[in-house]
Structures are given as C-alpha cells and as structure tokens.
Design a protein around this motif. Structure first.
Motif, mmCIF file in Angstrom:
data_model
loop_
_atom_site.group_PDB
_atom_site.id
_atom_site.type_symbol
_atom_site.label_atom_id
_atom_site.label_comp_id
_atom_site.label_asym_id
_atom_site.label_seq_id
_atom_site.Cartn_x
_atom_site.Cartn_y
_atom_site.Cartn_z
ATOM 1 N N ARG A 134 0.773 -1.211 0.101
ATOM 2 C CA ARG A 134 -0.066 0.012 -0.166
ATOM 3 C C ARG A 134 0.811 1.189 0.086
ATOM 4 O O ARG A 134 1.539 1.570 1.354
ATOM 5 N N TYR A 135 1.089 1.817 -1.159
ATOM 6 C CA TYR A 135 2.015 2.846 -1.160
ATOM 7 C C TYR A 135 1.313 4.295 -0.778
ATOM 8 O O TYR A 135 0.056 4.384 -1.125
ATOM 9 N N GLU A 136 1.864 4.999 -0.204
ATOM 10 C CA GLU A 136 1.573 6.202 0.169
ATOM 11 C C GLU A 136 2.882 7.306 0.432
ATOM 12 O O GLU A 136 3.716 6.979 0.516
ATOM 13 N N GLN A 137 2.512 8.830 0.493
ATOM 14 C CA GLN A 137 3.598 9.686 0.752
ATOM 15 C C GLN A 137 3.803 9.564 2.157
ATOM 16 O O GLN A 137 2.923 9.984 2.973
ATOM 17 N N VAL A 138 5.203 9.088 2.619
ATOM 18 C CA VAL A 138 5.354 9.055 3.908
ATOM 19 C C VAL A 138 6.565 9.928 4.373
ATOM 20 O O VAL A 138 7.719 9.793 3.330
ATOM 21 N N GLU A 139 6.683 10.432 5.378
ATOM 22 C CA GLU A 139 7.943 11.055 5.987
ATOM 23 C C GLU A 139 9.111 10.217 6.268
ATOM 24 O O GLU A 139 8.582 9.110 6.985
ATOM 25 N N VAL A 140 10.230 10.044 5.807
ATOM 26 C CA VAL A 140 11.191 9.190 6.323
ATOM 27 C C VAL A 140 11.434 9.222 7.585
ATOM 28 O O VAL A 140 11.780 8.219 8.172
ATOM 29 N N LYS A 141 11.522 10.437 7.962
ATOM 30 C CA LYS A 141 11.589 10.508 9.833
ATOM 31 C C LYS A 141 10.719 9.903 10.548
ATOM 32 O O LYS A 141 11.206 9.108 11.546
ATOM 33 N N SER A 142 9.606 9.746 10.240
ATOM 34 C CA SER A 142 8.511 8.933 10.888
ATOM 35 C C SER A 142 8.990 7.674 11.050
ATOM 36 O O SER A 142 8.660 6.854 11.678
ATOM 37 N N ILE A 143 9.385 7.132 9.861
ATOM 38 C CA ILE A 143 9.672 5.466 9.686
ATOM 39 C C ILE A 143 11.048 5.177 10.396
ATOM 40 O O ILE A 143 10.872 4.307 11.369
ATOM 41 N N VAL A 144 11.712 6.025 10.299
ATOM 42 C CA VAL A 144 12.964 5.783 11.242
ATOM 43 C C VAL A 144 12.744 6.087 12.620
ATOM 44 O O VAL A 144 13.444 5.263 13.394
#
Length: 401
Positions: free
Chosen positions: A255-265
C-alpha cells in the motif's frame, strides 16, 4: 509462406514461357499452312480459268467457300501419291506440321519440368515437416537441447524458429524448477537446522525441570528464561519465514503512500530501543523533510532488521541514520562503527540463513535477507560496504518515478 510463393511464381513463369513459345511455333506453322494453301489454290484457280473459260468466277468462289456439293475424289488423289486421310493435300505443307509437333513437345517438356519442380518442392516440405515433428517429439520427451541449422524465412523455418524458442523457454522453466527444488530442499534443511537447536534445548530444560523436583528455584528460573529466549527465537524465525514466503509468492499487496522518512526511522528506533540500551548503542538521525512513496509498514520492517543487525555488531558504539533526496533517487543510509564484515562474508551477507564470522550466537541469518526482499519488492535497491573493525554502512535507494 515465402517458399510457397516462390513455387507459385516459378510455376506461373514456366507456364507463361511455355504459352509464349507454344503460341509462336503454332503461329509460324499456321502461317506456313496459310501461305502454301493459298498458293496452291491460286495455281488451281488460274489453271481452271485458263483451260475452262466457261467456268464462272461465281462457281469458283462457291467451291472455295465450300458452298457446293462435291464427290469424294480420294481415289483420284491416291493415284498421284496424295492421301488426304493422313497427309497434307499440298506437298509444300508437309513440313508445317513439324511446328505443331514441336509446340506439343515443348508443352510436354515444360509440363515435365513443372512436375519435377513440384515433386521436389513437396519432398523438401515433407522432409522439413518430419524434422519439425521429430523436434516436437523430443520436446515432449523432455529433451530441450535443440539447434537451429537453417536461417531462411520460409513458413516452415519460421515455425521451426518458434519451436526452438518454445524449447528454450521450456528448458529455462525446467532449469528454474530444478533450482527451485534445490533451493526449497536447502531452505528446508536450513530451517530444520535453525529449529533443531532451540527445540532440543527447550526439550532438555523442560525434562530437567520435570524430573528434578528438588531443583533450586534460581536454576529453575534460569531454565525458564532460556526456554522463553528459545521460544522467542523460534517465533521470530517462523514469522520471518512466513513473511518471506508471502513475498516470494507475490501474495503481499503493498500500500503505497507519501510518507515522511523521519517518521519511519523514528518508529524503527522505537522498535530497537530496548536492544540498543542493553548493548549501550547510541542512535542518531538526520532525516528531516524527506518524503518517500512506499509501504510504511513493510519498509519499517526492513529498516528495523537492518538496525538490529548494526546494533548486534556495535556494542557500546554509534549508529547514524541519515536520509537524502535528489532528482534521481531517495537515499537512506544506516552506518555503524562496529566490528564490520569480512571480505569473505560481504558478498553473501543478504543470503538466507547465511551467518558470517562475526555473527552473534542468536543470529539466524534471515533478517537482512528479509530486508533486501522487502526493499526490492518495492522497487528499491540495497547495498553494503564495510571495513573490518571500523564499521559497516547499509545504503537503501529508491529511484524517483
């Protein structure tokens, strides 16, 4: 169809040539007959009019136009060696029939030539058809080692080329199937090996606990902690294998979406915080204002596994996670200053169940493999560089669409 077209064109050409030659010879023969017949008739008319002036021109014209009855005078002609039933009346026409015979001979010759050409073509086609049938039979028997010895573009050669391509595809599928079976057998063997050790340890400790009623509480507690640790290891292994199986079977829908890399890290750091604290590892991040189109859950799973691997090899060390973006790609870097990876282990670090020389005892060799699979399934690329006793750096790149 090109061979058939060539044969038809050749047949038409032969027919046209024959018709032209036959027409020429027939025309020459008939022209000679016309001239000699006319000359003979003119001579007869002149003699008739000279010797019998009472005969009118009208009567002569009617005779020439075959409008008068006449008596068969074959016996009269036979006296002078003329046989109308088998010869020409005019001796000068005796050679004209040769043109007609020649025309018929040419017709027969071209007919035979055309028949020979047709039979030769049929023979060649039959031979090619039999060769193709033999090739198909070999494919049905599982023999895919076919070679193309013709490069022509006729219809049977095109069919042969398609059969060759089919054989190559079948051969590749058979080879892939063989490799899949070998990989499956190897994976089952690795899984069995990975499960055997913790299961054996659990069985032994449980038996000791059950058999020894006087076991001190401290030892009993230690055994229970070991059992818990081993069950956690088995649980992680089974869950990782299930995830890999789903990814391999294309059963996972990202499920692709625009995500902030910082929130994943940040989420990955939270997942590994306890482990990092126990081993004294400090985590730093620099991922501001970077947006990535991805599946948040699965990418977090991959990065978490990479961070865990770095923590295991960086006791009391530092790990820095950075993100960068340009017009071509988005890059995530995970760099540690731990024990590093040997040159011998580096090419195999992402292989399933591979354990390097510096791997911890708790490692099952599946975390990095799972991370690589997740990243590549989302269109990304992962690489690693390392120097022994100086640390390692994992680089993840997602190219912009």
């Amino acid at each position: 169809m090109k061979n058939a077209q060539k044969f038809v064109c050749a047949g038409l050409a032969v027919t046209i040539v024959f018709c032209v030659i036959s027409a020429v010879f027939t025309f020459i023969g008939l022209e000679n007959i016309r001239k000699t017949s006319n000359d003979t008739i003119n001579q007869l008319v002149n003699i008739l009019l000279e010797k019998y002036p009472n005969v009118g021109e009208k009567e002569v014209a009617e005779i020439l136009n075959n409008k008068t009855e006449y008596t068969d005078n074959s016996e009269f002609l036979n006296k002078y060696g003329i046989y109308p039933e088998k010869d020409w009346v005019s001796y000068n026409n005796q050679g004209s029939y040769k043109y007609v015979i020649l025309s018929v001979s040419v017709c027969i010759a071209f007919g035979l030539a055309f028949a020979v050409l047709f039979l030769g073509y049929v023979k060649i086609q039959k031979k090619q058809t039999m060769n193709i049938a033999k090739r198909i039979e070999r494919i049905n028997l599982g023999d895919y080692s076919l070679q193309i010895d013709r490069n022509s573009e006729d219809e049977l050669s095109l069919l042969d080329n398609q059969i060759y391509r089919t054989a190559v595809k079948f051969r590749e599928q058979a080879e892939n199937s063989r490799k899949d079976k070998e990989n499956l057998q190897k994976s089952l063997s690795d899984i069995s090996h990975q499960l055997k050790t913790p299961l054996t340890s659990i069985i032994v400790m449980v038996e000791n606990i059950l058999d020894d009623d006087d076991m001190p509480l401290e030892i009993r507690r230690e055994f229970l902690n070991d059992i818990k640790h081993n069950t956690n290891t088995i649980s992680f292994l089974v869950q990782s294998l299930l995830k890999l199986s789903k990814l391999d079977a294309e059963a996972v829908k990202f499920r692709y979406e625009q995500v902030e890399v910082k929130s994943i890290v940040d989420e990955c750091i939270k997942n590994t915080a306890v482990m990092a604290e126990i081993l004294g590892v400090r985590l730093e991040t620099d991922c501001n204002d970077i947006i990535l189109n991805c599946d948040r859950k699965w990418l977090c799973e991959a990065i978490t596994n990479i961070i865990k691997n770095c923590i295991e090899h960086s006791h009391n060390g530092n790990i820095k996670i950075t993100a960068d973006q340009n017009k071509l790609y988005t890059k995530i870097s995970i760099k540690d200053n731990g024990s590093g990876i040997t040159k011998e282990d580096l090419p195999h670090i992402f292989e399933r169940f591979y354990k390097g020389k510096n791997s911890s005892d708790d490692s099952v060799g599946i975390g990095l493999s799972l991370a690589k699979t997740i990243i590549e399934k989302q269109g990304g690329y992962i690489s690693v560089s390392s120097e022994l006793n100086k640390g390692s750096e994992f680089v993840i790149k997602f190219f912009n669409n």
